[in-house]
Enzyme design. Sequence first.
Site, PDB file in Angstrom:
ATOM      1  N   LYS A 158     -76.963  28.601   8.245  1.00 17.27           N
ATOM      2  CA  LYS A 158     -76.316  29.571   6.715  1.00 17.27           C
ATOM      3  C   LYS A 158     -77.078  31.076   6.990  1.00 17.27           C
ATOM      4  O   LYS A 158     -77.891  31.185   6.609  1.00 17.27           O
ATOM      5  CB  LYS A 158     -76.449  28.780   5.501  1.00 17.27           C
ATOM      6  CG  LYS A 158     -75.444  29.434   4.745  1.00 17.27           C
ATOM      7  CD  LYS A 158     -76.134  30.557   4.110  1.00 17.27           C
ATOM      8  CE  LYS A 158     -75.681  31.059   3.157  1.00 17.27           C
ATOM      9  NZ  LYS A 158     -75.720  32.804   2.890  1.00 17.27           N
ATOM     10  N   GLY A 213     -85.959  35.613   4.071  1.00 22.58           N
ATOM     11  CA  GLY A 213     -85.710  36.082   3.395  1.00 22.58           C
ATOM     12  C   GLY A 213     -85.799  36.386   1.317  1.00 22.58           C
ATOM     13  O   GLY A 213     -87.815  36.673   2.037  1.00 22.58           O
ATOM     14  N   SER A 214     -85.848  36.595   0.468  1.00 18.62           N
ATOM     15  CA  SER A 214     -86.496  36.784  -1.038  1.00 18.62           C
ATOM     16  C   SER A 214     -87.624  36.413  -1.416  1.00 18.62           C
ATOM     17  O   SER A 214     -87.458  34.693  -0.797  1.00 18.62           O
ATOM     18  CB  SER A 214     -85.376  37.811  -1.513  1.00 18.62           C
ATOM     19  OG  SER A 214     -85.050  36.375  -1.842  1.00 18.62           O
ATOM     20  N   ALA A 250     -88.067  36.009  -4.387  1.00 21.47           N
ATOM     21  CA  ALA A 250     -87.710  35.061  -5.776  1.00 21.47           C
ATOM     22  C   ALA A 250     -86.899  34.080  -4.508  1.00 21.47           C
ATOM     23  O   ALA A 250     -86.576  32.742  -5.706  1.00 21.47           O
ATOM     24  CB  ALA A 250     -86.161  36.395  -6.032  1.00 21.47           C
ATOM     25  N   THR A 251     -86.301  34.562  -3.418  1.00 27.08           N
ATOM     26  CA  THR A 251     -84.849  33.555  -3.856  1.00 27.08           C
ATOM     27  C   THR A 251     -86.028  31.859  -2.264  1.00 27.08           C
ATOM     28  O   THR A 251     -85.303  30.799  -2.880  1.00 27.08           O
ATOM     29  CB  THR A 251     -83.908  33.345  -2.538  1.00 27.08           C
ATOM     30  OG1 THR A 251     -83.075  34.853  -2.865  1.00 27.08           O
ATOM     31  CG2 THR A 251     -83.091  32.142  -1.607  1.00 27.08           C
ATOM     32  N   GLY A 252     -86.991  32.012  -2.013  1.00 24.59           N
ATOM     33  CA  GLY A 252     -87.940  31.449  -1.194  1.00 24.59           C
ATOM     34  C   GLY A 252     -88.854  30.346  -2.186  1.00 24.59           C
ATOM     35  O   GLY A 252     -88.193  29.272  -2.178  1.00 24.59           O
ATOM     36  N   GLU A 300     -90.272  32.449   5.021  1.00 23.38           N
ATOM     37  CA  GLU A 300     -91.263  33.787   6.059  1.00 23.38           C
ATOM     38  C   GLU A 300     -90.412  34.708   4.777  1.00 23.38           C
ATOM     39  O   GLU A 300     -89.438  35.065   5.138  1.00 23.38           O
ATOM     40  CB  GLU A 300     -90.437  34.132   7.255  1.00 23.38           C
ATOM     41  CG  GLU A 300     -90.906  35.006   7.287  1.00 23.38           C
ATOM     42  CD  GLU A 300     -90.712  36.565   7.471  1.00 23.38           C
ATOM     43  OE1 GLU A 300     -90.701  37.027   6.992  1.00 23.38           O
ATOM     44  OE2 GLU A 300     -89.833  36.595   9.010  1.00 23.38           O
ATOM     45  N   CYS A 336     -88.800  43.457   7.069  1.00 24.63           N
ATOM     46  CA  CYS A 336     -89.440  42.256   5.775  1.00 24.63           C
ATOM     47  C   CYS A 336     -90.936  42.556   6.290  1.00 24.63           C
ATOM     48  O   CYS A 336     -91.760  42.976   4.975  1.00 24.63           O
ATOM     49  CB  CYS A 336     -89.598  40.723   6.645  1.00 24.63           C
ATOM     50  SG  CYS A 336     -90.024  40.038   7.983  1.00 24.63           S
ATOM     51  N   GLU A 384     -91.418  45.501  -3.245  1.00 27.05           N
ATOM     52  CA  GLU A 384     -90.611  45.436  -1.195  1.00 27.05           C
ATOM     53  C   GLU A 384     -89.342  47.012  -1.662  1.00 27.05           C
ATOM     54  O   GLU A 384     -88.198  46.283  -2.631  1.00 27.05           O
ATOM     55  CB  GLU A 384     -90.385  44.315  -1.335  1.00 27.05           C
ATOM     56  CG  GLU A 384     -90.387  43.974   0.751  1.00 27.05           C
ATOM     57  CD  GLU A 384     -89.785  43.269   1.328  1.00 27.05           C
ATOM     58  OE1 GLU A 384     -89.742  42.832   2.161  1.00 27.05           O
ATOM     59  OE2 GLU A 384     -88.784  42.280   0.737  1.00 27.05           O
TER      60      GLU A 384
END
Length: 477
Positions: A187, A240-241, A243-245, A262, A297, A396
């Site tokens: 995705k 990704g971010s 927060a999403t992690g 990551e 990143c 970031e």
Amino acid sequence: MAAPPAIPRRGLFIGGGWREPTLGRRIPVINPATEDTIGDIPAATAEDVELAVAAARSAFLLDGGSRWARASGATRAKYLNAIATKIKEKISYLALLETVDSGKPKDEAVADMDDVAACFEFYAGLAEALDGKQHAPISLPMEEFKTYVLKEPIGVVGLITPWNYPLLMATWKVAPALAAGCTAVLKPSELASLTCLELGAICEEVGLPSGVLNIITGLGPDAGAPIASHPHVDKIAFTGSTATGKTIMTAAAQMVKPVSLELGGKSPLVIFDDVADIDKAVEWAMFGCFFNSGQVCSATSRLLLHEKIAERFLDRLVEWAKNIKISDPLEEGCRLGSVISKGQYEKIKKFISTARSEGATILHGGDRPKHLGKGFFIEPTIITDVSTSMQIWREEVFGPVICVKVFKTESEAVELANDTHYGLAGGVISDDLERCERIAKVIHSGIVWINCSQPTLVQAPWGGNKRSGFGRELGEW
């Protein structure tokens, strides 16, 4: 200037073929350099994820796994090498597609596609090597027992990838997963999915067995979240971010599902006063934060300068920044393209205005380039007079923004370098190699560069610690 490519209208790649999303919805594709709508991609939902996971599960189990999961590594390597060959044949087209989708300079996109092909080739080699490692004996102190290790694929993996290196970040996950015998549901980010969908077309061309790789596009809550929480997905790999992690980790924890993450970064680059070639150090500082418009990143966006060279270094840094060519990314010689979207553009601008309001100095940049009236372009920005309590130091930005602090001693430099919740990368530049080794050992991050910034090699492990995540990609990892 290269002509923009025709944007193919693709469906979801499920079970080796194409299908429209269940609800028939599509997401417009915006060229961030022109703000024009150039096409659309499917907007998948949980129903589509069910179909993709079922296809991946079927491919994994087919004929007891003999078709893929338990086939020889050499068999899988043939497909990975075939994909690499097709990537090479289509490099120019794929690079153009990625450029208009993500806003990165065309030259950078071409380099990314070279890396994509090399990554598939590398994991083809590891797939073949896997055959020789199977049934590896373990030495035991008892002669009546024999023990050996059989390396097995974990199953169906969910791969959720970002928009800053769309096809390359996908490849970092797809290639090793397939080499190991896993089947996958990929995705990519809805902000840049075009080249990932083209990967589906390439898999179709090379005859990759049906269902081994499935590609779902759509919004995170609609398409990404159902993958993370799906009971028949055996592992999640996410870039990704932070927060999403955290959200993905929470969803996976409900089924004790393994994850590798990551995530974000706020990486330091420490430059000492013994550097003889100031211009070379300036070049690495520029590359470390402004490459890919700072949307990296591991960007070394916290620049730590020894007090003896700070003024001279910053003068040269501003001079170099003024000479960066900012233009339509398809224009020859472009070195700084647009950022990915209007939302990201506004977020970066807010970071800069907050830094100014908190008392920092915008030494250079901070605005839209005057010669570009359209597109999500931001000048390379250098911020000084930064305190460690400021947002610009702690969070970031993910844009072409570097903040600068001055230090006096080595111990102060190390303390400033480690003053972050993140731990993905860091760098040190000094002509004293013993000092470089010493500093590299005490910077709390997964990757440390010495006398450079950002080189990433497929043979070496990649990943962070602290809030930058855990697990390693690339290499045998």
